[in-house]
Design an enzyme around this catalytic site. Sequence first.
Site, short mmCIF file in Angstrom:
data_model
loop_
_atom_site.label_atom_id
_atom_site.label_comp_id
_atom_site.label_asym_id
_atom_site.label_seq_id
_atom_site.Cartn_x
_atom_site.Cartn_y
_atom_site.Cartn_z
N SER A 15 61.93 45.80 57.39
CA SER A 15 61.44 46.96 58.16
C SER A 15 62.43 48.11 58.05
CB SER A 15 61.30 46.61 59.65
OG SER A 15 60.68 45.40 59.83
N ASP A 61 70.40 37.23 46.14
CA ASP A 61 70.70 36.67 47.46
C ASP A 61 72.09 37.19 47.87
OD1 ASP A 61 71.32 34.85 49.61
OD2 ASP A 61 69.85 33.46 48.76
N ALA A 81 71.66 45.42 55.30
CA ALA A 81 70.62 45.13 56.31
C ALA A 81 70.09 43.71 56.19
CB ALA A 81 69.47 46.13 56.17
N LYS A 127 72.64 41.61 70.27
CA LYS A 127 72.86 40.16 70.48
C LYS A 127 74.26 39.72 70.02
CE LYS A 127 68.00 39.04 70.66
NZ LYS A 127 67.59 40.45 70.83
N ASN A 167 66.62 46.35 70.50
CA ASN A 167 65.27 46.03 70.01
C ASN A 167 64.59 47.19 69.30
OD1 ASN A 167 65.65 43.75 71.63
ND2 ASN A 167 63.43 43.60 71.85
N VAL A 168 64.17 46.97 68.09
CA VAL A 168 63.40 48.00 67.37
C VAL A 168 61.93 47.81 67.73
CG1 VAL A 168 62.71 48.88 65.13
CG2 VAL A 168 65.06 48.13 65.50
N VAL A 175 58.41 41.65 70.47
CA VAL A 175 57.49 41.50 71.60
C VAL A 175 56.23 42.37 71.48
CG1 VAL A 175 58.83 43.13 73.02
CG2 VAL A 175 57.33 41.50 74.14
N THR A 193 58.83 36.44 80.25
CA THR A 193 59.85 35.41 80.46
C THR A 193 60.46 35.49 81.87
OG1 THR A 193 61.32 36.92 79.29
CG2 THR A 193 60.51 35.04 78.06
N1 LIG Z 1 64.54 44.38 64.06
C1 LIG Z 1 65.30 44.54 65.13
O1 LIG Z 1 64.82 44.59 66.27
C2 LIG Z 1 66.79 44.69 64.95
C3 LIG Z 1 67.57 45.08 66.05
C4 LIG Z 1 68.95 45.24 65.86
C5 LIG Z 1 69.51 44.97 64.63
N2 LIG Z 1 68.74 44.54 63.58
C6 LIG Z 1 69.41 44.26 62.30
O2 LIG Z 1 68.88 45.15 61.34
C7 LIG Z 1 68.88 44.52 60.05
C8 LIG Z 1 67.53 44.69 59.37
O3 LIG Z 1 66.53 44.16 60.20
P1 LIG Z 1 65.01 44.23 59.80
O4 LIG Z 1 64.25 44.36 61.09
O5 LIG Z 1 64.79 45.23 58.72
O6 LIG Z 1 64.81 42.75 59.24
P2 LIG Z 1 63.62 42.18 58.34
O7 LIG Z 1 62.43 43.07 58.40
O8 LIG Z 1 63.46 40.75 58.70
O9 LIG Z 1 64.23 42.27 56.86
C9 LIG Z 1 65.27 41.43 56.44
C10 LIG Z 1 65.54 41.72 54.96
O10 LIG Z 1 66.61 40.90 54.53
C11 LIG Z 1 66.26 40.24 53.33
N3 LIG Z 1 67.02 39.00 53.25
C12 LIG Z 1 67.01 37.95 54.10
N4 LIG Z 1 67.86 37.02 53.68
C13 LIG Z 1 68.43 37.49 52.54
C14 LIG Z 1 69.40 36.98 51.64
N5 LIG Z 1 69.96 35.77 51.83
N6 LIG Z 1 69.77 37.74 50.58
C15 LIG Z 1 69.21 38.94 50.36
N7 LIG Z 1 68.29 39.48 51.18
C16 LIG Z 1 67.91 38.74 52.26
C17 LIG Z 1 64.74 40.05 53.43
O11 LIG Z 1 64.10 39.94 52.16
P3 LIG Z 1 63.93 38.52 51.42
O12 LIG Z 1 63.42 37.56 52.45
O13 LIG Z 1 62.96 38.82 50.33
O14 LIG Z 1 65.26 38.17 50.88
C18 LIG Z 1 64.36 41.41 54.03
O15 LIG Z 1 64.33 42.37 53.03
C19 LIG Z 1 69.32 43.08 60.28
O16 LIG Z 1 70.69 42.98 59.92
C20 LIG Z 1 69.16 42.86 61.76
O17 LIG Z 1 70.10 41.94 62.24
C21 LIG Z 1 67.38 44.42 63.71
#
Ligand SMILES: NC(=O)c1ccc[n+]([C@@H]2O[C@H](COP(=O)([O-])OP(=O)(O)OC[C@H]3O[C@@H](n4cnc5c(N)ncnc54)[C@H](OP(=O)(O)O)[C@@H]3O)[C@@H](O)[C@H]2O)c1
Length: 333
Positions: A15, A61, A81, A127, A167-168, A175, A193
Amino acid sequence: MFDGKTILITGGTGSFGKKYTQTLLKRFKPRKIIIYSRDELKQFEMQQVFNQDCMRFFIGDVRDGDRLKRAMRDVDYVIHAAALKQVPAAEYNPMECIKTNIDGAENVINASLDCDVKKVIALSTDKAANPVNLYGATKLCSDKLFVAANNIAGGHSTTFSVVRYGNVVGSRGSVVPFFEKLIQEKADYLPITHEEMTRFWITLQQGVDFVLKNFERMFGGEVFVPKIPSIKITDLAKAMAPDMATKYIGIRPGEKLHEIMCPGELSHHTYEYDDHYVISPTISFSSRANDYTVNALKEKGKVVSEGFEYSSNDNPDFLSIEEIIEFNQQAEL
Ligand SMILES: NC(=O)c1ccc[n+]([C@@H]2O[C@H](COP(=O)([O-])OP(=O)(O)OC[C@H]3O[C@@H](n4cnc5c(N)ncnc54)[C@H](OP(=O)(O)O)[C@@H]3O)[C@@H](O)[C@H]2O)c1
């Protein structure tokens, strides 16, 4: 600052990565944007939308240091990310989460140093502050690795910072899509919850803009935290389905009643700026100034009061039900 530059985004098909790519293409003329992730289908689908000449798609990876090093050749900026981020999955598969979120962080740091990347920003989460679940704990380790990396840079000029937010709105597995599905299915009730539960609330675009800005602000070693509003989960339910019943189901394992972004225990390391906080490193850097009261854009911050904690239940900015409706619309849900 991204015109003519090469930017690599680990987890670029997620995302955040897609929104960041879209924003870079809209506002700048990058030389190359490299998307680094594992799944070919997600990359194929992204390629259909982002087919500009500057786009490059690398299957890889973050656990694979050699592949990362190959991908980072001639890269100017890295946004890290990629992560495993589902709390229950991390509890059940702890080593998998550790390998991706901690070993992966180390690999990103080493490859960035070896390839003389200029600046790296790693994404963190609320978190990771006083963590109670494995996902948060791995992200805290990752944050610490990125901060400490500024000390091992040696002869390299690479600098590393962290951006932490909550939370995004509407992100995968969160949620809002969960409630939306139940509303569409005409479920009997929305499960809540705990009636007191609060969360920080940010749109993807705000997260992306904050990361972009911090590339200009950073010296290295900062954990940047945006000032963002909070919501009560009960208000979110009322905003999304005012006539639907709710049922309290109890806090799930690994979940907190309220989230924290700046822990009180680190108040003596926390600086308040106009629209954000900076948590400064708990270690000193030998090769640079350790003054975090002013940033590279010459914005000035001040030390917060002793014991100050930036928590989702103690936030001066709470959204009302009407504001949540408006906010969620802005989030392009
Ligand atoms: N979403 C939220 O609410 C939120 C809030 C605070 C912080 N964050 C942080 O923001 C970051 C991005 O979140 P997001 O919402 O964009 O997550 P997401 O939509 O789940 O995307 C995760 C990305 O990481 C890749 N990925 C997972 N494991 C990998 C690996 N071993 N090697 C290479 N790529 C890998 C996935 O692609 P593949 O599966 O194809 O590898 C996907 O492109 C994360 O670090 C998260 O902790 C998110």
